[in-house]
Design an enzyme around this catalytic site. Structure first.
Site, PDB file in Angstrom:
ATOM      1  N   LYS A 102      -0.708   8.991  12.525  1.00  0.00           N
ATOM      2  CA  LYS A 102      -1.893   8.528  13.252  1.00  0.00           C
ATOM      3  C   LYS A 102      -2.784   9.707  13.663  1.00  0.00           C
ATOM      4  O   LYS A 102      -4.016   9.584  13.659  1.00  0.00           O
ATOM      5  CB  LYS A 102      -1.470   7.700  14.475  1.00  0.00           C
ATOM      6  CG  LYS A 102      -0.822   6.365  14.111  1.00  0.00           C
ATOM      7  CD  LYS A 102      -1.745   5.496  13.270  1.00  0.00           C
ATOM      8  CE  LYS A 102      -1.236   4.072  13.110  1.00  0.00           C
ATOM      9  NZ  LYS A 102      -2.087   3.249  12.225  1.00  0.00           N
TER      10      LYS A 102
ATOM     11  N   TYR B 131       5.402   8.376  13.033  1.00  0.00           N
ATOM     12  CA  TYR B 131       4.245   7.478  13.247  1.00  0.00           C
ATOM     13  C   TYR B 131       3.077   8.245  13.864  1.00  0.00           C
ATOM     14  O   TYR B 131       1.932   8.126  13.412  1.00  0.00           O
ATOM     15  CB  TYR B 131       4.693   6.332  14.152  1.00  0.00           C
ATOM     16  CG  TYR B 131       3.619   5.336  14.516  1.00  0.00           C
ATOM     17  CD1 TYR B 131       3.178   4.380  13.593  1.00  0.00           C
ATOM     18  CD2 TYR B 131       3.055   5.311  15.792  1.00  0.00           C
ATOM     19  CE1 TYR B 131       2.212   3.453  13.933  1.00  0.00           C
ATOM     20  CE2 TYR B 131       2.087   4.383  16.141  1.00  0.00           C
ATOM     21  CZ  TYR B 131       1.668   3.460  15.209  1.00  0.00           C
ATOM     22  OH  TYR B 131       0.708   2.536  15.546  1.00  0.00           O
TER      23      TYR B 131
ATOM     24  N   ALA C 211       2.550  11.481  13.842  1.00  0.00           N
ATOM     25  CA  ALA C 211       2.025  12.483  12.902  1.00  0.00           C
ATOM     26  C   ALA C 211       1.021  11.826  11.952  1.00  0.00           C
ATOM     27  O   ALA C 211      -0.050  12.375  11.664  1.00  0.00           O
ATOM     28  CB  ALA C 211       3.167  13.119  12.116  1.00  0.00           C
TER      29      ALA C 211
ATOM     30  N   ILE D 189      -1.092  -3.512  22.241  1.00  0.00           N
ATOM     31  CA  ILE D 189      -1.797  -4.763  21.951  1.00  0.00           C
ATOM     32  C   ILE D 189      -0.784  -5.884  21.708  1.00  0.00           C
ATOM     33  O   ILE D 189       0.267  -5.654  21.097  1.00  0.00           O
ATOM     34  CB  ILE D 189      -2.694  -4.583  20.698  1.00  0.00           C
ATOM     35  CG1 ILE D 189      -3.611  -3.343  20.847  1.00  0.00           C
ATOM     36  CG2 ILE D 189      -3.512  -5.842  20.419  1.00  0.00           C
ATOM     37  CD1 ILE D 189      -4.568  -3.360  22.020  1.00  0.00           C
TER      38      ILE D 189
ATOM     39  N   VAL E 169       0.811  -1.225   0.000  1.00  0.00           N
ATOM     40  CA  VAL E 169       0.000   0.000   0.000  1.00  0.00           C
ATOM     41  C   VAL E 169       0.847   1.280   0.000  1.00  0.00           C
ATOM     42  O   VAL E 169       0.298   2.377  -0.102  1.00  0.00           O
ATOM     43  CB  VAL E 169      -0.995   0.056   1.187  1.00  0.00           C
ATOM     44  CG1 VAL E 169      -1.983  -1.087   1.140  1.00  0.00           C
ATOM     45  CG2 VAL E 169      -0.254   0.107   2.523  1.00  0.00           C
TER      46      VAL E 169
ATOM     47  N   SER F 208      -4.050   5.091  16.538  1.00  0.00           N
ATOM     48  CA  SER F 208      -3.240   4.618  17.655  1.00  0.00           C
ATOM     49  C   SER F 208      -3.376   5.591  18.814  1.00  0.00           C
ATOM     50  O   SER F 208      -3.434   6.807  18.607  1.00  0.00           O
ATOM     51  CB  SER F 208      -1.769   4.526  17.255  1.00  0.00           C
ATOM     52  OG  SER F 208      -0.965   4.268  18.405  1.00  0.00           O
TER      53      SER F 208
HETATM   54  N1  LIG Z   1      -0.010  -3.580  17.895  1.00  0.00           N
HETATM   55  C1  LIG Z   1      -0.208  -2.520  18.623  1.00  0.00           C
HETATM   56  O1  LIG Z   1       0.105  -2.480  19.838  1.00  0.00           O
HETATM   57  C2  LIG Z   1      -0.854  -1.298  18.017  1.00  0.00           C
HETATM   58  C3  LIG Z   1      -1.108  -0.205  18.836  1.00  0.00           C
HETATM   59  C4  LIG Z   1      -1.720   0.910  18.295  1.00  0.00           C
HETATM   60  C5  LIG Z   1      -2.064   0.941  16.953  1.00  0.00           C
HETATM   61  N2  LIG Z   1      -1.792  -0.134  16.169  1.00  0.00           N
HETATM   62  C6  LIG Z   1      -2.181  -0.048  14.768  1.00  0.00           C
HETATM   63  O2  LIG Z   1      -3.011  -1.147  14.453  1.00  0.00           O
HETATM   64  C7  LIG Z   1      -2.807  -1.536  13.093  1.00  0.00           C
HETATM   65  C8  LIG Z   1      -2.436  -3.004  13.063  1.00  0.00           C
HETATM   66  O3  LIG Z   1      -1.250  -3.163  13.822  1.00  0.00           O
HETATM   67  P1  LIG Z   1      -0.668  -4.610  14.177  1.00  0.00           P
HETATM   68  O4  LIG Z   1       0.387  -4.413  15.218  1.00  0.00           O
HETATM   69  O5  LIG Z   1      -1.790  -5.525  14.425  1.00  0.00           O
HETATM   70  O6  LIG Z   1       0.029  -4.928  12.787  1.00  0.00           O
HETATM   71  P2  LIG Z   1       1.068  -6.073  12.416  1.00  0.00           P
HETATM   72  O7  LIG Z   1       0.892  -7.259  13.325  1.00  0.00           O
HETATM   73  O8  LIG Z   1       2.408  -5.423  12.341  1.00  0.00           O
HETATM   74  O9  LIG Z   1       0.548  -6.469  10.959  1.00  0.00           O
HETATM   75  C9  LIG Z   1       0.677  -5.550   9.940  1.00  0.00           C
HETATM   76  C10 LIG Z   1      -0.173  -5.984   8.770  1.00  0.00           C
HETATM   77  O10 LIG Z   1      -0.061  -4.983   7.776  1.00  0.00           O
HETATM   78  C11 LIG Z   1       0.502  -5.547   6.593  1.00  0.00           C
HETATM   79  N3  LIG Z   1       1.390  -4.548   5.992  1.00  0.00           N
HETATM   80  C12 LIG Z   1       2.429  -3.899   6.555  1.00  0.00           C
HETATM   81  N4  LIG Z   1       2.974  -3.039   5.676  1.00  0.00           N
HETATM   82  C13 LIG Z   1       2.263  -3.169   4.523  1.00  0.00           C
HETATM   83  C14 LIG Z   1       2.327  -2.564   3.242  1.00  0.00           C
HETATM   84  N5  LIG Z   1       3.256  -1.628   2.945  1.00  0.00           N
HETATM   85  N6  LIG Z   1       1.432  -2.952   2.301  1.00  0.00           N
HETATM   86  C15 LIG Z   1       0.490  -3.883   2.575  1.00  0.00           C
HETATM   87  N7  LIG Z   1       0.368  -4.488   3.761  1.00  0.00           N
HETATM   88  C16 LIG Z   1       1.256  -4.142   4.724  1.00  0.00           C
HETATM   89  C17 LIG Z   1       1.229  -6.783   7.045  1.00  0.00           C
HETATM   90  O11 LIG Z   1       1.323  -7.673   5.962  1.00  0.00           O
HETATM   91  P3  LIG Z   1       2.610  -8.656   5.830  1.00  0.00           P
HETATM   92  O12 LIG Z   1       2.517  -9.652   6.951  1.00  0.00           O
HETATM   93  O13 LIG Z   1       2.406  -9.244   4.485  1.00  0.00           O
HETATM   94  O14 LIG Z   1       3.837  -7.789   5.964  1.00  0.00           O
HETATM   95  C18 LIG Z   1       0.294  -7.280   8.158  1.00  0.00           C
HETATM   96  O15 LIG Z   1      -0.813  -7.950   7.605  1.00  0.00           O
HETATM   97  C19 LIG Z   1      -1.716  -0.622  12.553  1.00  0.00           C
HETATM   98  O16 LIG Z   1      -2.307   0.453  11.875  1.00  0.00           O
HETATM   99  C20 LIG Z   1      -1.016  -0.136  13.806  1.00  0.00           C
HETATM  100  O17 LIG Z   1      -0.384   1.108  13.627  1.00  0.00           O
HETATM  101  C21 LIG Z   1      -1.195  -1.253  16.669  1.00  0.00           C
END
Ligand SMILES: NC(=O)c1ccc[n+]([C@@H]2O[C@H](COP(=O)([O-])OP(=O)(O)OC[C@H]3O[C@@H](n4cnc5c(N)ncnc54)[C@H](OP(=O)(O)O)[C@@H]3O)[C@@H](O)[C@H]2O)c1
Length: 245
Positions: A159, A155, A157, A188, A66, A142
């Protein structure tokens, strides 16, 4: 537990791991047909394909980076061909890095903004024709974007930008029956948290009133609420899912 989403058509970006994966499986289990965007061909993608098969729906995984607008175009085209339209868009894709602001290279700034903010804009804008005159768009922000965090200027900025994008679109698109909301997770248990040093984990746990990190399914539950008609009068809202930190 959740309303019936049978017949609904959904696109979820970043759907093979973490929060996005929980959202995909929750939507599919509620009866929706889901197109899943992801970046790489991994075991995570393969295992999700298998799990989705067990739900019985005609789901599709599409590999598309993306950060590249052309590949977003291909993702939307594949979505239109497969589903014929959309009712639900979940912009979950995100990436993070930790860099002192004084040394933050333009390349890292651009990449994080492209993946977290510009991709949400381009996917949502491109999905409008498929959504027609109703639907629910859910952006994943986030908690960091609400408070700011050292080493994450790029990041946060991005979000925080999602808050403005969500609120403006809720006003611009509400008139045609499209609701746009934001879910802001706290810390998470995902792949990201798995690599967290013990001291950082303990510091977070101490600051979280519920005394633990969140689970991806606890964020997905709020996304499913927003995807369904149960939330029919919720528009332009930000939901924090952070244990009260
Ligand atoms: N985890 C937390 O604690 C937390 C906290 C606050 C907010 N968030 C937000 O929640 C959302 C999900 O986070 P997460 O930690 O669950 O994510 P994650 O486990 O890191 O998974 C990321 C997902 O996004 C895909 N992805 C990453 N870069 C991509 C790109 N350039 N094009 C297409 N797909 C891409 C990955 O696909 P691949 O596996 O194919 O790379 C994977 O499916 C994010 O927006 C994150 O900023 C997370």
């Amino acid at each position: 537990m959740f309303p019936d989403l049978a017949g609904r058509r959904a696109l979820v970006t970043g759907g093979t791991r973490g929060i996005g994966r929980s959202v995909v499986l929750g939507l599919a289990q509620a009866g929706a047909t889901v197109v899943v965007g992801h970046q790489r061909q991994t075991e995570d993608a393969e295992s999700l394909r298998r799990e989705l098969k067990d739900t019985g729906g005609d789901h599709l995984l599409v590999q598309a980076d993306v950060a590249d607008p052309a590949q977003i175009g291909e993702l939307l085209e594949a979505t239109g061909t497969h589903l014929g339209g959309l009712d639900i868009v979940v912009n979950s894709v995100g990436t993070i890095s930790h860099v002192p602001y004084a040394q933050l290279p333009l390349e890292a700034w651009t990449q994080v903004l492209a993946t977290n903010l510009t991709a949400t804009h381009l996917v949502t804008q491109g999905a409008l024709a498929l959504l027609g005159d109703s639907g629910s768009v859910i952006n994943i922000g986030s908690g960091a974007g609400l408070v700011g965090v050292p080493l994450r200027a790029h990041y946060t900025a991005a979000k925080t930008g999602l808050i403005g994008l969500t609120r403006s679109l809720s006003k611009e698109l509400g008139g045609r029956g499209i609701r746009v909301n934001l879910v802001s997770p706290g810390v998470i248990e995902t792949d990201q948290a798995a690599g967290m040093p013990d001291a950082a984990r303990a510091a977070y746990t101490n600051r979280i009133p519920l005394g633990r990190l969140g689970e991806a399914h606890e964020v997905a539950a709020v996304v499913l609420f927003l995807a369904s008609d149960v939330s029919s009068y919720v528009n332009g809202a930000t939901f924090t899912v952070d244990g009260g930190i």
